[in-house]
Design a protein around this motif. Structure first.
Motif, PDB file in Angstrom:
ATOM      1  N   UNK A   1       0.834  -1.198   0.000  1.00  0.00           N
ATOM      2  CA  UNK A   1       0.000   0.000   0.000  1.00  0.00           C
ATOM      3  C   UNK A   1       0.872   1.253   0.000  1.00  0.00           C
ATOM      4  N   UNK A   2       0.235   2.377  -0.274  1.00  0.00           N
ATOM      5  CA  UNK A   2       0.957   3.640  -0.251  1.00  0.00           C
ATOM      6  C   UNK A   2       1.296   4.104  -1.655  1.00  0.00           C
ATOM      7  N   UNK A   3       1.966   5.230  -1.729  1.00  0.00           N
ATOM      8  CA  UNK A   3       2.282   5.843  -3.014  1.00  0.00           C
ATOM      9  C   UNK A   3       3.600   5.287  -3.545  1.00  0.00           C
ATOM     10  N   UNK A   4       3.518   4.240  -4.346  1.00  0.00           N
ATOM     11  CA  UNK A   4       4.706   3.579  -4.886  1.00  0.00           C
ATOM     12  C   UNK A   4       4.933   3.918  -6.353  1.00  0.00           C
ATOM     13  N   UNK A   5       4.118   4.798  -6.907  1.00  0.00           N
ATOM     14  CA  UNK A   5       4.133   5.021  -8.348  1.00  0.00           C
ATOM     15  C   UNK A   5       5.494   5.515  -8.834  1.00  0.00           C
ATOM     16  N   UNK A   6       6.081   6.466  -8.128  1.00  0.00           N
ATOM     17  CA  UNK A   6       7.376   6.994  -8.556  1.00  0.00           C
ATOM     18  C   UNK A   6       8.476   5.943  -8.460  1.00  0.00           C
ATOM     19  N   UNK A   7       8.367   5.053  -7.482  1.00  0.00           N
ATOM     20  CA  UNK A   7       9.335   3.960  -7.378  1.00  0.00           C
ATOM     21  C   UNK A   7       9.223   3.040  -8.589  1.00  0.00           C
ATOM     22  N   UNK A   8       8.004   2.740  -9.001  1.00  0.00           N
ATOM     23  CA  UNK A   8       7.817   1.907 -10.191  1.00  0.00           C
ATOM     24  C   UNK A   8       8.433   2.577 -11.427  1.00  0.00           C
ATOM     25  N   UNK A   9       8.258   3.881 -11.539  1.00  0.00           N
ATOM     26  CA  UNK A   9       8.863   4.611 -12.664  1.00  0.00           C
ATOM     27  C   UNK A   9      10.382   4.477 -12.638  1.00  0.00           C
ATOM     28  N   UNK A  10      10.964   4.581 -11.451  1.00  0.00           N
ATOM     29  CA  UNK A  10      12.422   4.484 -11.331  1.00  0.00           C
ATOM     30  C   UNK A  10      12.927   3.093 -11.709  1.00  0.00           C
ATOM     31  N   UNK A  11      12.181   2.063 -11.340  1.00  0.00           N
ATOM     32  CA  UNK A  11      12.599   0.693 -11.665  1.00  0.00           C
ATOM     33  C   UNK A  11      12.659   0.496 -13.176  1.00  0.00           C
ATOM     34  N   UNK A  12      11.689   1.052 -13.876  1.00  0.00           N
ATOM     35  CA  UNK A  12      11.663   0.924 -15.336  1.00  0.00           C
ATOM     36  C   UNK A  12      12.803   1.709 -15.980  1.00  0.00           C
ATOM     37  N   UNK A  13      13.149   2.859 -15.405  1.00  0.00           N
ATOM     38  CA  UNK A  13      14.167   3.725 -16.006  1.00  0.00           C
ATOM     39  C   UNK A  13      15.592   3.350 -15.601  1.00  0.00           C
ATOM     40  N   UNK A  14      15.769   2.827 -14.393  1.00  0.00           N
ATOM     41  CA  UNK A  14      17.100   2.599 -13.823  1.00  0.00           C
ATOM     42  C   UNK A  14      17.452   1.116 -13.924  1.00  0.00           C
ATOM     43  N   UNK A  15      18.289   0.771 -14.887  1.00  0.00           N
ATOM     44  CA  UNK A  15      18.616  -0.634 -15.117  1.00  0.00           C
ATOM     45  C   UNK A  15      19.298  -1.267 -13.908  1.00  0.00           C
ATOM     46  N   UNK A  16      20.193  -0.526 -13.258  1.00  0.00           N
ATOM     47  CA  UNK A  16      20.900  -1.082 -12.099  1.00  0.00           C
ATOM     48  C   UNK A  16      19.921  -1.408 -10.971  1.00  0.00           C
ATOM     49  N   UNK A  17      18.985  -0.502 -10.712  1.00  0.00           N
ATOM     50  CA  UNK A  17      17.977  -0.753  -9.687  1.00  0.00           C
ATOM     51  C   UNK A  17      17.128  -1.958 -10.064  1.00  0.00           C
ATOM     52  N   UNK A  18      16.717  -2.015 -11.322  1.00  0.00           N
ATOM     53  CA  UNK A  18      15.902  -3.143 -11.774  1.00  0.00           C
ATOM     54  C   UNK A  18      16.647  -4.459 -11.605  1.00  0.00           C
TER      55      UNK A  18
END
Length: 417
Positions: free
Chosen positions: A261-278
């Motif tokens: 729960x909670x506002x995770x939308x920006x984290x999801x965006x970062x996962x798609x954009x940041x290969x190292x994080x993904x």
């Protein structure tokens, strides 16, 4: 001259900045006086080069005037690509109207790789309050929460992604909140009073919600092939996707499991954009799945029939508050079985069903049959290759398992005859 609805205002060093919506689009201008949002304004140019206008007349718009303008905006929409099916274009019109009119909107998306991908695509086109949806059912509690967000807003709307095709929206419609749904889970027919884009209404089973949303994006002039591929990978579509898209889908599912729960939308965006994080998240997810698989295989039971049923108690596999969730455990077992088979995993009140091979059995129809024949089942749904049910009480679980095995035997026999 311009006549339209003021949908945004601000003050800067150049004067009063207004965003005015007309059926031709949005106009960002500098006015000689302040005008409130939701006002109809008539403007005359005073310095066209610098986009400066004089306010000739303005008044508070009625709800009817706002709705009429919205209809004009949607009617003037010209898609920039061919729709996969008619209703996809209907949704594209709604998204275009939401953008131009800056509608008050809530976007709810199923909290998995498909729903997340769909939401990331749609968020590129209009502003909304974004909410990850854990349950595939839109409840009265959800509706009241959304009404508190929307009821006094401009031409309020909700967009539901990857869930909700079989739910009643009476509470929203009672407050004139428009309901738009993009989903790929089977429905019996179109839902009254809802703008619904669902490929299963056209007997198309391989298209996921994110894939349809990318087609909507194409009609609006943008393309997100990677997110469409992530969506396909997340739901194991028969349409092609890359290894990178599959890894990203698993990373999103892993993140969704632990953030909940909670506002995770920006984290999801970062996962798609940041290969190292993904890659970091993907490695953790893969390791968890390998550990679970080692624990799972000795626990599996098998009911042999012309089509086998493999089943297991997911609570016996590690700590069930850990990844992977019950449905993904079932998918993992399905991937490891070579023969055509149905897989059933259960924990608490939830049962998940998967197939070892696509389209060998209609799980959606089977779940509908179970809901009619086993009184302990509270609800359920899904599509042909993945489905789930929820029972009323965990204490009924063993009896439900036995009943499902019997119903499976009879249902499959009838489907062959």
């Amino acid at each position: 001259a311009i006549e339209g609805l003021v949908v945004r205002t601000s003050r800067n060093g150049r004067g009063h900045s207004l965003t005015v919506a007309t059926k031709e689009g949005q106009h960002k201008i500098i006015a000689d006086k302040q005008v409130e949002e939701d006002s109809i304004v008539k403007l005359s140019p005073t310095d066209a080069r610098n986009n400066k206008f004089s306010v000739i007349e303005h008044w508070k718009a009625s709800e009817g005037e706002i709705r009429d303008l919205l209809n004009d905006i949607e009617s003037s929409f010209i898609p920039k690509a061919q729709p996969l099916f008619k209703e996809a274009e209907d949704v594209a019109r709604k998204i275009w109207g939401a953008h131009i009119l800056n509608r008050q909107a809530v976007m709810r998306f199923h909290n998995d790789a498909d729903g997340i991908s769909a939401a990331l695509i749609m968020a590129e086109f209009f502003q909304s309050y974004k909410q990850a949806q854990q349950s595939p059912t839109y409840s009265d509690r959800d509706a009241f929460y959304d009404l508190m967000t929307l009821r006094y807003g401009r031409a309020p709307m909700t967009l539901f992604l990857d869930f909700g095709s079989s739910t009643s929206y009476d509470l929203l419609r009672a407050e004139n909140v428009e309901v738009v749904v993009v989903d790929h889970h089977p429905v019996n027919s179109e839902i009254e009073g809802v703008v619904l884009a669902n490929p299963t209404l056209h007997n198309i089973t391989e298209q996921t919600t994110g894939y349809v949303c990318n087609n909507i994006a194409n009609m609006l002039g943008k393309d997100f092939p990677f997110l469409a591929g992530v969506s396909l990978a997340g739901d194991k579509s028969t349409l092609p996707y890359t290894e990178e898209e599959a890894k990203t889908a698993l990373a999103l599912d892993y993140t969704a499991f632990y953030t909940g729960y909670g506002n995770t939308f920006n984290l999801y965006k970062d996962i798609v954009k940041d290969r190292h994080l993904m890659e970091t998240i993907y490695d953790k997810a893969r390791d968890k799945m390998e550990e679970a698989k080692k624990e799972l295989l000795p626990q599996v039971k098998k009911f042999s029939n012309s089509l086998s049923l493999y089943y297991f108690d997911a609570e016996s596999v590690g700590q069930r508050r850990e990844f992977p969730a019950t449905g993904k455990l079932a998918s993992m077992l399905a991937d490891s079985i070579e023969e055509p088979a149905v897989i059933m995993a259960y924990t608490g009140r939830m049962f998940s069903f998967r197939l070892s091979k696509k389209d060998i059995f209609d799980l959606a129809a089977f779940v509908e049959h179970l809901k009619k024949t086993i009184s302990a089942i509270e609800g359920g749904g899904g599509h042909g290759n993945a489905a789930s049910i929820r029972i009323r009480d965990p204490s009924m679980r063993d009896a439900v398992v036995s009943a499902i095995i019997e119903e499976f035997k009879e249902f499959h026999h009838r489907s062959l005859s």
